[in-house]
Enzyme design. Structure first.
Site, PDB file in Angstrom:
ATOM      1  N   ARG A   1      36.227  51.932  49.884  1.00  0.00           N
ATOM      2  CA  ARG A   1      34.989  52.145  50.602  1.00  0.00           C
ATOM      3  C   ARG A   1      35.122  51.893  52.107  1.00  0.00           C
ATOM      4  O   ARG A   1      34.331  52.369  52.896  1.00  0.00           O
ATOM      5  CB  ARG A   1      33.931  51.210  50.031  1.00  0.00           C
ATOM      6  CG  ARG A   1      32.541  51.600  50.449  1.00  0.00           C
ATOM      7  CD  ARG A   1      31.522  50.678  49.907  1.00  0.00           C
ATOM      8  NE  ARG A   1      31.850  50.331  48.522  1.00  0.00           N
ATOM      9  CZ  ARG A   1      30.991  49.729  47.715  1.00  0.00           C
ATOM     10  NH1 ARG A   1      29.809  49.420  48.137  1.00  0.00           N
ATOM     11  NH2 ARG A   1      31.335  49.412  46.489  1.00  0.00           N
TER      12      ARG A   1
ATOM     13  N   LYS B   1      44.401  45.028  33.068  1.00  0.00           N
ATOM     14  CA  LYS B   1      43.689  44.053  32.281  1.00  0.00           C
ATOM     15  C   LYS B   1      42.599  43.414  33.125  1.00  0.00           C
ATOM     16  O   LYS B   1      42.745  43.428  34.339  1.00  0.00           O
ATOM     17  CB  LYS B   1      44.651  42.993  31.750  1.00  0.00           C
ATOM     18  CG  LYS B   1      45.240  42.110  32.870  1.00  0.00           C
ATOM     19  CD  LYS B   1      45.849  40.876  32.316  1.00  0.00           C
ATOM     20  CE  LYS B   1      44.848  39.771  32.191  1.00  0.00           C
ATOM     21  NZ  LYS B   1      44.804  38.854  33.329  1.00  0.00           N
TER      22      LYS B   1
ATOM     23  N   HIS C   1      51.292  43.137  32.949  1.00  0.00           N
ATOM     24  CA  HIS C   1      52.466  43.029  33.822  1.00  0.00           C
ATOM     25  C   HIS C   1      53.550  42.128  33.226  1.00  0.00           C
ATOM     26  O   HIS C   1      54.710  42.228  33.603  1.00  0.00           O
ATOM     27  CB  HIS C   1      52.075  42.601  35.240  1.00  0.00           C
ATOM     28  CG  HIS C   1      51.811  41.139  35.394  1.00  0.00           C
ATOM     29  ND1 HIS C   1      50.642  40.556  34.989  1.00  0.00           N
ATOM     30  CD2 HIS C   1      52.567  40.131  35.898  1.00  0.00           C
ATOM     31  CE1 HIS C   1      50.699  39.254  35.237  1.00  0.00           C
ATOM     32  NE2 HIS C   1      51.859  38.974  35.790  1.00  0.00           N
TER      33      HIS C   1
ATOM     34  N   LYS D   1      58.276  42.173  33.067  1.00  0.00           N
ATOM     35  CA  LYS D   1      59.193  41.126  33.522  1.00  0.00           C
ATOM     36  C   LYS D   1      60.526  41.291  32.802  1.00  0.00           C
ATOM     37  O   LYS D   1      60.566  41.535  31.593  1.00  0.00           O
ATOM     38  CB  LYS D   1      58.607  39.740  33.233  1.00  0.00           C
ATOM     39  CG  LYS D   1      57.399  39.408  34.108  1.00  0.00           C
ATOM     40  CD  LYS D   1      56.922  38.006  33.847  1.00  0.00           C
ATOM     41  CE  LYS D   1      55.566  37.745  34.484  1.00  0.00           C
ATOM     42  NZ  LYS D   1      55.609  37.336  35.873  1.00  0.00           N
TER      43      LYS D   1
ATOM     44  N   GLU E   1      50.989  27.349  34.789  1.00  0.00           N
ATOM     45  CA  GLU E   1      50.883  27.689  36.214  1.00  0.00           C
ATOM     46  C   GLU E   1      50.535  26.446  37.001  1.00  0.00           C
ATOM     47  O   GLU E   1      49.849  25.551  36.488  1.00  0.00           O
ATOM     48  CB  GLU E   1      49.770  28.708  36.421  1.00  0.00           C
ATOM     49  CG  GLU E   1      49.963  29.980  35.647  1.00  0.00           C
ATOM     50  CD  GLU E   1      48.912  31.005  36.035  1.00  0.00           C
ATOM     51  OE1 GLU E   1      49.138  31.719  37.019  1.00  0.00           O
ATOM     52  OE2 GLU E   1      47.871  31.068  35.376  1.00  0.00           O
TER      53      GLU E   1
ATOM     54  N   ASP F   1      42.026  35.639  29.888  1.00  0.00           N
ATOM     55  CA  ASP F   1      42.906  35.899  31.033  1.00  0.00           C
ATOM     56  C   ASP F   1      44.390  35.922  30.634  1.00  0.00           C
ATOM     57  O   ASP F   1      45.154  36.728  31.153  1.00  0.00           O
ATOM     58  CB  ASP F   1      42.666  34.808  32.094  1.00  0.00           C
ATOM     59  CG  ASP F   1      43.383  35.105  33.385  1.00  0.00           C
ATOM     60  OD1 ASP F   1      43.293  36.256  33.845  1.00  0.00           O
ATOM     61  OD2 ASP F   1      44.032  34.197  33.941  1.00  0.00           O
TER      62      ASP F   1
ATOM     63  N   HIS G   1      49.009  38.513  27.795  1.00  0.00           N
ATOM     64  CA  HIS G   1      50.383  38.063  28.044  1.00  0.00           C
ATOM     65  C   HIS G   1      50.963  37.227  26.898  1.00  0.00           C
ATOM     66  O   HIS G   1      52.075  37.475  26.436  1.00  0.00           O
ATOM     67  CB  HIS G   1      50.466  37.223  29.323  1.00  0.00           C
ATOM     68  CG  HIS G   1      49.805  37.862  30.509  1.00  0.00           C
ATOM     69  ND1 HIS G   1      49.789  39.216  30.706  1.00  0.00           N
ATOM     70  CD2 HIS G   1      49.145  37.329  31.568  1.00  0.00           C
ATOM     71  CE1 HIS G   1      49.141  39.483  31.834  1.00  0.00           C
ATOM     72  NE2 HIS G   1      48.738  38.361  32.370  1.00  0.00           N
TER      73      HIS G   1
ATOM     74  N   LYS H   1      46.104  26.456  33.956  1.00  0.00           N
ATOM     75  CA  LYS H   1      46.237  26.428  35.411  1.00  0.00           C
ATOM     76  C   LYS H   1      46.358  24.977  35.848  1.00  0.00           C
ATOM     77  O   LYS H   1      45.917  24.069  35.148  1.00  0.00           O
ATOM     78  CB  LYS H   1      45.022  27.081  36.065  1.00  0.00           C
ATOM     79  CG  LYS H   1      44.940  28.575  35.737  1.00  0.00           C
ATOM     80  CD  LYS H   1      44.261  29.362  36.829  1.00  0.00           C
ATOM     81  CE  LYS H   1      44.251  30.849  36.517  1.00  0.00           C
ATOM     82  NZ  LYS H   1      45.507  31.547  36.816  1.00  0.00           N
TER      83      LYS H   1
END
Ligand code: BG6
Length: 502
Positions: free
Chosen positions: A49, A161, A191, A195, A229, A248, A253, A353
């Site tokens: 945009r 995703k 993704h 890997k 993570e 998530d 994954h 996380k």
């Protein structure tokens, strides 16, 4: 031996000014240009945009490349080559006019030489916009059904995703997409599958003959799959508050890692043969009843703590997060795969996380020897273990017991280690590079098929529903920088070692 360049095509990125486009797609495309893995006739049409000229768009991409950890130093000559392929179309993604202009742009390009062989449309936009974007693409015939997977020109759609947010919504989205496109045209991206080490799981298992005979319930005690993570929610609170860790990381994954670890050998390495086997594993995962979720799963949310030596805020203090947010940032789940190969072998999956280290791995722990002939003084022996490190420091290690040199008998575990970095020096490609090339060549092996995404949702839905219907009382229940809530230890069957701290 270098791979041949992907066939010439036009890549349309809807949402070209977004985070994914700047942080992942552009660095990947830049690298592919550098390594000459895209052909002369490859063009990008970035749609967004933002009011800007084509040149301003190129400059903003250049700035992102400079900031990106993945792009490396930006070589001016390569950038000049890359910039020639980058074009920009300003438009509101909710307005049919944008799609009409896009179609004209594509047709213009398709009249020029070298002729593109196909159109690849990448939905790099918020998932709530997917349905409308698909409708507009179809209405303006940017997206058209092609029945023959080998036909040229081709048209393919890449969908990021999360693909839906439940089984029901994933089905709805699949239904809508398939009103306009055939399955071979739809590339649902995860993704993790791009890997290197994730792909290597299949090579490790099926290009060697010594592992497969022990890859089953007779020899394997349990499997631990970790995606830990150190980052927090970063600037994505808006998305994450709606998603949480199960949507998530698990639906996609982690379940992908599980299926690759548990699947039967496919007869051939083609997209459908591989995905048939993965779907069989997903279908064999025992469904966790909503009212028994706490026997199988533990949720967590990080509080303030210290990560990599620095104090960090708790999840509820992050910008954009509701003060009493019930969103889980950690989960540990025990899955059982009810088939002949895996009956009785728990698969423990966890992700979170702000954990102690950034590490993703698949660890296969073998049973202990049936009888120990050594004197008691040698103590408890460690079971054999194969650890496949997905990241960082990609590699595979095998742990076994050895005799410590000396006159008395002492036994210690050692690791035989294979490290990608030490073994191979050639160019490395990010997951997005691999997957973008696969989209261009039409190889869907590393993408989730319709039944695969839906079955994965069927596996996680009861957990999400149970948790969303009962607010957590103990959040935050782990300090940032630790390995998650202590309750997760109770998931491991008695007698099992604890969670690994890789
Ligand atoms: C994404 C998730 O799919 O994967 C993120 O949305 C997560 O929350 C990321 O951080 C992890 O990917 P990687 O490649 O950094 O392990």
């Amino acid at each position: 031996m270098s791979a041949p360049a992907a066939p010439p095509c036009t890549l349309v990125i809807l949402g070209a000014e977004g985070d994914l486009s700047h942080r992942k797609l552009m660095p990947a495309l830049f690298h592919l240009t550098h390594d000459e893995l895209v052909s002369e006739g490859f063009t990008v049409i970035g749609v967004a945009r933002k009011e800007q000229t084509e040149d301003e768009f190129r400059q903003s991409v250049k700035r992102s490349l400079a900031e990106s950890k993945e792009a490396g130093p930006v070589d001016e000559a390569v950038f000049a080559r890359f910039a020639r392929r980058l074009t920009y179309l300003r438009g509101d993604l909710d307005d049919p006019v944008t799609y009409r202009a896009l179609r004209q742009r594509l047709e213009e390009r398709e009249r020029q030489d070298p002729k593109p062989q196909g159109r690849l449309v990448y939905l790099s936009i918020p998932p709530s916009l997917y349905p409308r974007a698909v409708e507009h693409l179809a209405q303006e015939q940017v997206a058209v059904r092609v029945r023959d997977p080998r036909a040229v020109p081709w048209m393919r759609l890449v969908i990021e995703k999360p693909f839906g947010r439940s089984l029901h919504t994933a089905r709805e989205l699949n239904r809508l997409v398939h009103e306009h496109l055939s399955e071979h045209q739809v590339f649902r991206i995860d993704h993790y599958l791009g890997k290197e080490t994730v792909q290597n799981v299949l090579v490790f298992r099926f290009a060697n003959s010594i592992f497969e005979p022990v890859w089953n319930r007779q020899h394997v005690d349990h499997v631990q799959i970790t995606a830990a993570e150190t980052v927090g929610v970063e600037h994505r609170a808006g998305y994450y508050e709606e998603a949480g860790v199960v949507r998530d990381m698990f639906q996609n994954h982690l379940l992908q890692l599980l299926t690759l670890t548990a699947m039967e050998p496919p007869a051939s390495f083609n997209a459908d043969a591989v995905r048939d086997e993965k779907v069989k594993v997903l279908s064999a995962i025992r469904r966790i009843p909503r009212n028994r979720v706490e026997e199988y799963a533990v949720r967590g949310q990080y509080g303030p703590g210290i990560v990599e030596g620095k104090p960090v805020p708790g999840y509820r203090e992050e910008q954009g997060v509701r003060p009493g947010s019930p969103t889980p940032t950690y989960a540990a789940i025990r899955f059982m795969v009810d088939n002949w190969r895996w009956h009785g072998v728990p698969f423990y999956l966890r992700s979170g996380k702000r954990l102690a280290r950034r590490v993703s791995e698949i660890a296969i722990q073998f049973r202990r020897p049936p009888h120990l002939m050594f004197p008691q003084e040698v103590g408890e022996l460690e079971p054999n273990l194969i650890a496949m490190r997905v990241q960082p420091d990609e590699g595979i290690s095998l742990r076994f017991e050895t005799k410590v040199p000396g006159i008395d008998l002492q036994i210690k575990p050692v690791d035989m280690d294979f490290s990608y970095r030490e073994a191979f020096s050639g160019p490395q490609h990010s997951a997005y590079e691999t997957l973008l090339v696969d989209c261009m060549t039409g190889d869907a092996t590393l993408f989730a098929r319709r039944d695969e995404v839906e079955t994965a949702w069927a596996v996680v839905d009861p957990i999400i529903e149970a948790w969303e219907s009962r607010a957590p009382t103990s959040f935050p229940n782990y300090a940032a920088g630790t390995w998650g809530p202590p309750e997760a230890d109770a998931l491991l069957a008695p007698g099992h070692p604890r969670w690994r701290e890789p």
